[in-house]
Design an enzyme around this catalytic site. Structure first.
Site, PDB file in Angstrom:
ATOM      1  N   LYS A  89      -6.037 -57.513  37.335  1.00  0.00           N
ATOM      2  CA  LYS A  89      -6.819 -58.810  37.508  1.00  0.00           C
ATOM      3  C   LYS A  89      -6.301 -59.734  37.722  1.00  0.00           C
ATOM      4  CE  LYS A  89     -11.210 -57.675  35.898  1.00  0.00           C
ATOM      5  NZ  LYS A  89     -10.510 -56.345  34.913  1.00  0.00           N
ATOM      6  N   ARG A 113     -19.991 -58.930  37.799  1.00  0.00           N
ATOM      7  CA  ARG A 113     -19.600 -57.217  37.013  1.00  0.00           C
ATOM      8  C   ARG A 113     -21.372 -57.071  36.909  1.00  0.00           C
ATOM      9  NH1 ARG A 113     -15.126 -59.462  33.040  1.00  0.00           N
ATOM     10  NH2 ARG A 113     -14.217 -57.587  31.929  1.00  0.00           N
ATOM     11  N   ARG A 163      -1.750 -53.714  25.125  1.00  0.00           N
ATOM     12  CA  ARG A 163      -1.647 -54.924  25.641  1.00  0.00           C
ATOM     13  C   ARG A 163      -1.410 -55.965  24.396  1.00  0.00           C
ATOM     14  NH1 ARG A 163      -6.309 -57.233  29.944  1.00  0.00           N
ATOM     15  NH2 ARG A 163      -7.251 -56.767  28.061  1.00  0.00           N
ATOM     16  N   ARG A 214      -5.446 -57.803  21.147  1.00  0.00           N
ATOM     17  CA  ARG A 214      -7.132 -58.162  22.014  1.00  0.00           C
ATOM     18  C   ARG A 214      -8.576 -58.171  20.568  1.00  0.00           C
ATOM     19  NH1 ARG A 214      -8.342 -59.683  28.427  1.00  0.00           N
ATOM     20  NH2 ARG A 214     -10.293 -58.888  27.110  1.00  0.00           N
ATOM     21  N   ARG A 236     -16.450 -50.216  27.381  1.00  0.00           N
ATOM     22  CA  ARG A 236     -16.263 -51.182  28.386  1.00  0.00           C
ATOM     23  C   ARG A 236     -15.731 -50.234  29.621  1.00  0.00           C
ATOM     24  NH1 ARG A 236     -10.909 -54.215  26.599  1.00  0.00           N
ATOM     25  NH2 ARG A 236     -10.939 -55.739  28.403  1.00  0.00           N
TER      26      ARG A 236
END
Ligand code: AMP
Length: 210
Positions: free
Chosen positions: A8, A83, A122, A155, A166
């Site tokens: 996104k 969300r 990531r 992160r 998540r």
């Protein structure tokens, strides 16, 4: 909309350049306020780092304030909001007050194994927010941001057990929010698998852009 790690943020940045409207990422806003030690940052850190959603009332205040700023008058790209079903309602109210329509709702989709692979590899630059990947988007020198020269970081919410949490929250809450838009006939699902430019082209066609 779309699960964590589906792309996104990357796609919103490309679209921002084409459309000339701000990219409003609620995740980026929360992380910036955590980094600045702001009072909002202190309230949300536990939720964000633990992979949980920040409560709707805090998110509602945050988004209402952000969308009131002058740079958002000509439109904006929302990334990571709404969300939950409650946040869909909040956005309805904010847009109604501003007299702005909701033009498009795009949902990027990808299989969960692909998402876990993307998120666990990531790495981000703590200074400029640039996003890299251990396999598919390596910096010129390992572990260092090409633009800032500082060490890249993972992160805390990209740790594998937090990713699974998540994804569970996404399935339970955000898919329900997507369903509200599906029932209104405004949701378009876009395949998020492929390279960045392929996905960008699919999104542009979903938006009716050349
Ligand atoms: P993101 O960068 O979009 O993956 O968001 C990172 C984290 O910020 C999420 O896992 C949540 O803890 C929090 N967050 C971002 N956007 C929202 C939202 N709309 N509602 C609740 N929490 C959010």
């Amino acid at each position: 909309m779309g699960p964590p790690g589906v792309g996104k943020g990357t796609q919103a940045i490309l679209l921002r350049e084409r459309l000339g409207v701000p990219h409003v990422s609620t995740g980026d806003i929360l992380r910036a306020s955590m980094q600045a030690g702001a009072s909002l940052g202190k309230q949300v850190r536990g939720f964000v780092e633990g992979g949980q959603l920040v409560p709707d009332d805090l998110m509602g205040d945050l988004i209402a304030e952000r969308l009131q700023r002058s740079d958002a008058r000509g439109g904006f790209i929302l990334d990571g909001f709404p969300r939950t079903v409650g946040q869909v309602r909040t956005l309805d109210e904010v847009l109604a007050r501003a007299g702005m329509p909701l033009d498009h709702v795009l949902m990027l989709v990808a299989p969960e194994e692909e998402i876990i692979r993307r998120l666990s590899g990531r790495r981000t630059c703590p200074q400029c927010g640039a996003v890299y990947h251990l396999e598919s988007r390596r910096p010129e020198s390992a572990g260092i941001c090409d633009a800032c020269g500082v060490a890249l970081a993972q992160r805390p919410d990209d740790a594998e057990e937090v990713i699974r949490k998540r994804l569970g929250i996404y399935r339970a809450q955000t898919m329900a929010a997507g369903q509200v838009y599906r029932e209104r006939g405004v949701l378009r699902e876009v395949d998020g698998v492929g390279d960045v430019q392929q996905v960008a082209a699919r999104l542009r066609s979903g938006l009716g852009m050349a």
